[in-house]
Design an enzyme around this catalytic site. Structure first.
Site, PDB file in Angstrom:
ATOM      1  N   TYR A 132      -1.177  17.272  43.742  1.00  0.00           N
ATOM      2  CA  TYR A 132      -0.726  15.905  44.009  1.00  0.00           C
ATOM      3  C   TYR A 132       0.355  15.951  45.080  1.00  0.00           C
ATOM      4  CZ  TYR A 132       1.349  11.283  43.063  1.00  0.00           C
ATOM      5  OH  TYR A 132       1.838  10.002  43.165  1.00  0.00           O
TER       6      TYR A 132
ATOM      7  N   ASP B 236       4.167  22.053  49.703  1.00  0.00           N
ATOM      8  CA  ASP B 236       4.758  20.877  49.069  1.00  0.00           C
ATOM      9  C   ASP B 236       5.620  21.393  47.918  1.00  0.00           C
ATOM     10  OD1 ASP B 236       5.466  18.694  47.609  1.00  0.00           O
ATOM     11  OD2 ASP B 236       3.452  17.829  47.494  1.00  0.00           O
TER      12      ASP B 236
ATOM     13  N   LYS C 110      12.857  15.391  44.382  1.00  0.00           N
ATOM     14  CA  LYS C 110      13.356  15.650  43.016  1.00  0.00           C
ATOM     15  C   LYS C 110      14.743  16.307  43.000  1.00  0.00           C
ATOM     16  CE  LYS C 110       8.609  15.752  41.273  1.00  0.00           C
ATOM     17  NZ  LYS C 110       8.304  14.655  40.377  1.00  0.00           N
TER      18      LYS C 110
HETATM   19  C1  LIG Z   1       4.229  18.248  44.339  1.00  0.00           C
HETATM   20  C2  LIG Z   1       4.557  16.796  44.478  1.00  0.00           C
HETATM   21  N1  LIG Z   1       4.474  16.215  45.675  1.00  0.00           N
HETATM   22  C3  LIG Z   1       4.779  14.920  45.844  1.00  0.00           C
HETATM   23  C4  LIG Z   1       5.161  14.138  44.796  1.00  0.00           C
HETATM   24  C5  LIG Z   1       5.502  12.698  44.994  1.00  0.00           C
HETATM   25  O1  LIG Z   1       6.867  12.513  44.834  1.00  0.00           O
HETATM   26  P1  LIG Z   1       7.465  11.059  44.441  1.00  0.00           P
HETATM   27  O2  LIG Z   1       6.988  10.755  43.068  1.00  0.00           O
HETATM   28  O3  LIG Z   1       8.939  11.257  44.556  1.00  0.00           O
HETATM   29  O4  LIG Z   1       6.947  10.106  45.459  1.00  0.00           O
HETATM   30  C6  LIG Z   1       5.242  14.704  43.511  1.00  0.00           C
HETATM   31  C7  LIG Z   1       5.631  13.868  42.360  1.00  0.00           C
HETATM   32  O5  LIG Z   1       5.560  14.254  41.237  1.00  0.00           O
HETATM   33  C8  LIG Z   1       4.939  16.069  43.363  1.00  0.00           C
HETATM   34  O6  LIG Z   1       4.998  16.651  42.166  1.00  0.00           O
END
Ligand SMILES: Cc1ncc(COP(=O)(O)O)c(C=O)c1O
Length: 436
Positions: free
Chosen positions: A151, A246, A274
């Site tokens: 994700y 990511d 985060k």
């Molecule tokens: C690996 C990863 N990338 C991107 C995101 C998206 O981040 P946000 O929820 O702050 O938009 C998340 C959210 O859980 C994530 O775990």
């Protein structure tokens, strides 16, 4: 035990949530919070502190979600709160350069091997959608490769075989995402280098890069096989494509330098979120200076944000990272996470349940399956009905776990041995009551 079972009562939570459903889609501001994949009504929070959360009925939980990752030093850490109070007195938003941005940028650059320059945004989604534009701007190519079950936020291009809420709700995709947008998104199974090699061969000079969660946290917790990340780096290099980690979830969680420092593989670009916001809304993307120099106003690739670099968010991030950097932090996180997750797995086996797990840094995943999980297909062999019962049972015993088999668990510096022992006692009680 955090909660006395006989006093467990969620009447007020249910009342508030019933009202919320009329006010907001599904009653929530983000889908997984609605508990749809585990059934039952969600808990409405009142406050959080350290390793704990309290709901509006007064139940106390040991929290292994930590606001989905940011709370790695514990919720409402007194030093973070104090720093925020001081920052608050200077105002809530500047919309202009501030020294705090320099400070956090320097800390990120010093910590994360791939990052020579960084741009702050407001969420992980924003970081990933911006990095995608940058990958394409830099290479002049449109296609990307992502992995099944990974994700990268909710931007159109990434909603193909995505994990997290998309996996949880069983949506293969989302309506409203034009086919033309996802036509450029190629997918491969996680841990499958041959599949990536094939995609590069089938799409010569068209792939801008590969984006990956170096440890997957959005399909449960899945770790890379030896050589997988390095293999991706080599393939990208050989094909003139960029490698993007990511690290929105893994950054500052698997080590101070994230997954890339832990596994010794440096990507071209990295997204973060985060932890670097310490519980306030922050995202960031960064990487090689020659690539980052394309970002406006240094270069032509446009990306902007009214609240980006917000002084409160920068302050919480700086203080959180200062705490994390102290000696012994990561050793503690590693040890407490192992004790917890290995303990849960052992109890699952002792009580007759098929279960496997992955544990890395301050992240863990327990799957109710006999199969070791290396990719999303493996994760999907899990008994999700059993997970749902387990989740509800743990909740009733004062343990707040992610409400989906396809989400990782998170520990923090605030979790104590006593918390882990209470969690393991609850695990034993709950699993003993669920038919194997
Ligand atoms: C690996 C990863 N990338 C991107 C995101 C998206 O981040 P946000 O929820 O702050 O938009 C998340 C959210 O859980 C994530 O775990």
């Amino acid at each position: 035990m955090a909660t006395n079972l006989s006093t467990f009562n969620t009447a007020t939570s249910q009342e508030v949530f019933a009202k919320a459903k009329h006010l907001m889609p599904g009653g929530v501001s983000s889908p997984v919070r609605a508990f749809k994949s585990v059934g039952g009504e969600p808990i409405v929070f009142d406050r959080v502190n350290g390793a704990y959360a309290w709901d509006i009925d007064g139940n106390k939980y040991i929290d292994y979600i930590g606001s989905w990752g940011p709370a790695i030093v514990g919720h409402s850490h007194p030093e973070v709160i104090e720093a925020l109070h001081k920052a608050l007195e200077k105002g809530t938003s500047f919309g202009a350069p501030c020294v705090l941005e320099n400070q956090l940028a320097e800390m990120v650059i010093e910590a994360v091997p791939s990052v020579e320059m960084v741009r702050f945004v407001n969420s992980g989604t924003e970081a990933c959608m911006s990095v995608l534009r940058l990958m394409r701007a830099f290479t002049g190519r449109d296609k990307i490769i992502k992995f099944e079950g990974c994700y990268h936020g909710h931007a159109d291009m990434f909603l193909v075989k995505a994990g997290s809420g998309v996996a949880t709700l069983g949506l293969p995709d989302s309506p409203g995402v034009p086919k033309s947008t996802t036509a450029n998104t190629l997918t491969a199974p996680y841990n499958d280098l041959e599949a990536v090699k094939k995609l590069f061969a089938e799409n010569p000079d068209q792939i801008s890069g590969v984006i990956i969660e170096p440890v997957v946290g959005n399909a449960g917790c899945i770790v890379p096989k030896d050589g997988f990340l390095q293999g991706l780096k080599d393939l990208c290099k050989a094909n003139g494509a960029l490698l993007v980690f990511d690290e929105v979830m893994t950054g500052f969680r698997l080590s101070y330098g994230g997954a890339q420092a832990r596994f010794g593989v440096t990507p071209d670009l990295t997204t973060m979120g985060k932890v670097i916001g310490g519980g306030l809304p922050v995202g960031a993307y960064g990487g090689r200076k020659d690539i980052m120099s394309m970002v406006a106003p240094a270069g032509p690739m446009y990306q902007a944000g009214t609240l980006s670099g917000n002084p409160l968010a920068m302050t919480a991030g700086i203080k959180t990272m200062e705490i994390l950097k102290r000696e012994g932090s990561y050793e503690y996180l590693e040890q407490i996470t192992k004790k917890l997750a290995e303990g849960m797995l052992a109890i699952a086996h002792e009580t007759g349940h098929a279960a496997t797990g992955n544990i890395v840094g301050a992240m863990f995943g327990i799957f109710f399956t006999s199969q070791q999980v290396y990719d999303y297909e493996d994760a999907k062999t899990s008994d999700t009905a059993k997970f749902a019962k387990f989740h509800r049972g743990m909740l009733e015993h004062g343990v707040y776990l992610a409400p989906s088999q396809f989400e990782a668990g998170f520990t923090s510096l605030a979790h104590t041995d006593a918390d882990v022992e209470a969690t393991l006692a609850a695990t034993r009680t709950v699993l003993s009551q669920i038919p194997a």
